[in-house]
Motif scaffolding. Structure first.
Motif, short mmCIF file in Angstrom:
data_model
loop_
_atom_site.label_atom_id
_atom_site.label_comp_id
_atom_site.label_asym_id
_atom_site.label_seq_id
_atom_site.Cartn_x
_atom_site.Cartn_y
_atom_site.Cartn_z
N PHE A 35 -4.84 -0.58 13.99
CA PHE A 35 -4.30 -0.42 12.64
C PHE A 35 -2.85 0.04 12.68
CE2 PHE A 35 -8.86 0.53 12.29
CZ PHE A 35 -9.24 -0.32 11.26
N ASP A 36 -2.07 -0.44 11.73
CA ASP A 36 -0.71 0.05 11.52
C ASP A 36 -0.81 1.31 10.65
OD1 ASP A 36 1.89 0.54 10.57
OD2 ASP A 36 2.41 -1.59 10.63
N LEU A 37 -0.41 2.45 11.20
CA LEU A 37 -0.49 3.72 10.49
C LEU A 37 0.89 4.23 10.06
CD1 LEU A 37 -3.10 5.59 12.74
CD2 LEU A 37 -3.53 4.14 10.74
N CYS A 38 1.85 3.32 9.95
CA CYS A 38 3.22 3.74 9.65
C CYS A 38 3.34 4.42 8.29
CB CYS A 38 4.17 2.56 9.74
SG CYS A 38 4.50 2.03 11.43
N SER A 39 2.46 4.11 7.35
CA SER A 39 2.54 4.73 6.03
C SER A 39 1.98 6.14 6.00
CB SER A 39 1.81 3.86 5.00
OG SER A 39 0.43 3.75 5.31
N PHE A 40 1.32 6.57 7.06
CA PHE A 40 0.77 7.92 7.14
C PHE A 40 1.91 8.91 7.43
CE2 PHE A 40 -2.93 5.48 7.21
CZ PHE A 40 -4.06 6.27 7.11
N GLY A 41 1.91 10.03 6.70
CA GLY A 41 2.99 10.99 6.84
C GLY A 41 3.03 11.64 8.21
N ARG A 42 4.26 11.87 8.71
CA ARG A 42 4.47 12.54 9.99
C ARG A 42 5.62 13.53 9.84
NH1 ARG A 42 3.47 7.40 10.49
NH2 ARG A 42 5.58 6.60 10.76
N PHE A 43 5.31 14.81 10.04
CA PHE A 43 6.31 15.86 9.89
C PHE A 43 6.42 16.65 11.19
CE2 PHE A 43 4.06 15.99 5.58
CZ PHE A 43 4.80 14.92 5.09
N GLN A 83 -2.48 11.64 5.16
CA GLN A 83 -2.76 10.31 4.64
C GLN A 83 -1.63 9.91 3.69
OE1 GLN A 83 -6.75 9.47 3.33
NE2 GLN A 83 -7.66 10.78 4.90
N PRO A 84 -1.40 8.60 3.52
CA PRO A 84 -0.21 8.14 2.78
C PRO A 84 -0.06 8.75 1.39
CG PRO A 84 -1.25 6.30 3.90
CD PRO A 84 -2.18 7.47 4.07
N GLU A 85 -1.15 8.83 0.65
CA GLU A 85 -1.06 9.30 -0.73
C GLU A 85 -0.76 10.79 -0.84
OE1 GLU A 85 -5.51 9.10 0.32
OE2 GLU A 85 -3.65 8.04 0.80
N HIS A 86 -0.89 11.52 0.27
CA HIS A 86 -0.65 12.97 0.25
C HIS A 86 0.68 13.35 0.88
CE1 HIS A 86 -5.31 13.20 0.36
NE2 HIS A 86 -4.87 13.16 -0.89
N ARG A 87 1.40 12.38 1.40
CA ARG A 87 2.62 12.68 2.17
C ARG A 87 3.60 13.55 1.39
NH1 ARG A 87 7.14 8.05 3.61
NH2 ARG A 87 8.82 9.48 4.25
N GLN A 88 3.99 13.12 0.20
CA GLN A 88 5.01 13.85 -0.54
C GLN A 88 4.52 15.21 -1.00
OE1 GLN A 88 8.12 12.76 -0.61
NE2 GLN A 88 8.73 14.68 -1.58
N TYR A 138 0.85 -1.19 0.00
CA TYR A 138 0.00 0.00 0.00
C TYR A 138 0.89 1.24 0.00
CZ TYR A 138 -3.52 -3.35 1.62
OH TYR A 138 -4.36 -4.43 1.75
N ASN A 139 0.78 2.05 -1.04
CA ASN A 139 1.55 3.29 -1.13
C ASN A 139 3.03 3.07 -0.86
OD1 ASN A 139 -1.37 4.31 0.21
ND2 ASN A 139 -0.63 5.52 -1.52
N GLY A 149 -5.12 17.90 0.03
CA GLY A 149 -5.89 17.01 0.88
C GLY A 149 -5.90 17.37 2.35
N SER A 150 -6.48 16.47 3.13
CA SER A 150 -6.68 16.69 4.56
C SER A 150 -5.39 16.46 5.35
CB SER A 150 -7.76 15.74 5.07
OG SER A 150 -7.99 15.90 6.44
N VAL A 151 -5.17 17.30 6.36
CA VAL A 151 -4.04 17.13 7.27
C VAL A 151 -4.55 17.27 8.70
CG1 VAL A 151 -2.31 17.99 5.65
CG2 VAL A 151 -3.42 19.59 7.24
N ARG A 152 -3.80 16.72 9.63
CA ARG A 152 -4.05 16.93 11.06
C ARG A 152 -2.78 17.50 11.67
NH1 ARG A 152 -5.41 11.25 12.89
NH2 ARG A 152 -5.67 12.20 14.93
#
Length: 224
Positions: free
Chosen positions: A47-55, A106-111, A21-22, A90-93
């Motif tokens: 859930f494993d959320l490791c693919s979600f972006g973290r900055f 979300q993973p697809e918006h990370r970059q 996934y991504n 997209g959405s960010v938190r």
């Protein structure tokens, strides 16, 4: 080659079936996709959320960040998090913990998000692959995790965020989720991810936490 989650060993012990996934190798499901999705509304699902972006973004360097958010959303106060739309990506938190903001995507918006905020002169550091992120979502998630993890989370209300240290490991906890349900998200150094997830794996049946795969999460997010 797909990136591996720092929780992969725990997933294997729990019988996960994997897929990509991504660009990440993550659990697809644990053999009962319908039961995993049902847990979101009846108990709790992990859930494993490791693919979600973290900055990580220093508070002192965020003068232009508000302008990147839809409608000029105000940044969160210390110990809280907000959700907003970033113009065109997209959405960010965004959570604030003392002198740092933590932005989640979300993973697809990370970059795309990272490129946008860096272009705006914001000093963001991508810590996605240096950390592990686990989300436990559902109506019983907060109570269940509170019985397992060695952290005092009693004051954590929906929309709040906190960092705790134990055994020289810093764990960030956010009360909430990417879904329209309650939840608790835990972020820790990748090197400590196995220890953090191992405690949940040992007691998940006792606390009725159902390990869930990405197919369930994607469906709940409405991205299927």
């Amino acid at each position: 080659m797909a990136k591996s989650s720092p929780f992969e060993g725990v997933h294997q012990q729990l019988g996960a079936r994997f897929a990509e996934y991504n660009g990440w190798r993550l659990p697809q499901d644990y053999g009962d996709p319908a039961g995993e999705c049902a847990a979101l509304s009846t108990s709790s699902a992990a859930f494993d959320l490791c693919s979600f972006g973290r900055f990580s973004i220093p508070v002192a360097g965020t003068a232009g960040l508000t302008g990147q958010l839809t409608g000029g959303t105000l940044l969160p106060e210390d110990g809280t998090w907000i959700r907003s739309e970033m113009n065109g990506t997209g959405s960010v938190r965004i959570a604030r913990i003392r002198n740092q903001y933590l932005m989640l995507t979300q993973p697809e918006h990370r970059q795309g998000v990272l490129e946008r905020i860096q272009k705006a002169g914001i000093a963001a550091v991508d810590v996605t692959e240096k950390t592990g992120m686990l989300g436990v979502y559902g109506p019983d998630a907060f109570r269940a995790i509170g019985k397992i993890v060695p952290l005092d989370l009693s004051d954590l209300v929906p929309g709040s965020a906190v960092s705790h240290s134990f055994f020289m490991i810093t764990v960030t906890a956010l009360r909430g989720s990417w879904l329209n349900v309650d939840g608790l998200e835990l972020i820790c150094p990748a090197s400590a991810a196995g220890l953090a997830a191992g405690a949940i794996a040992r007691y998940h049946k006792q606390q009725n936490i159902v390990p869930a795969g990405m197919d369930c999460l994607i469906k709940a997010l409405g991205n299927d």
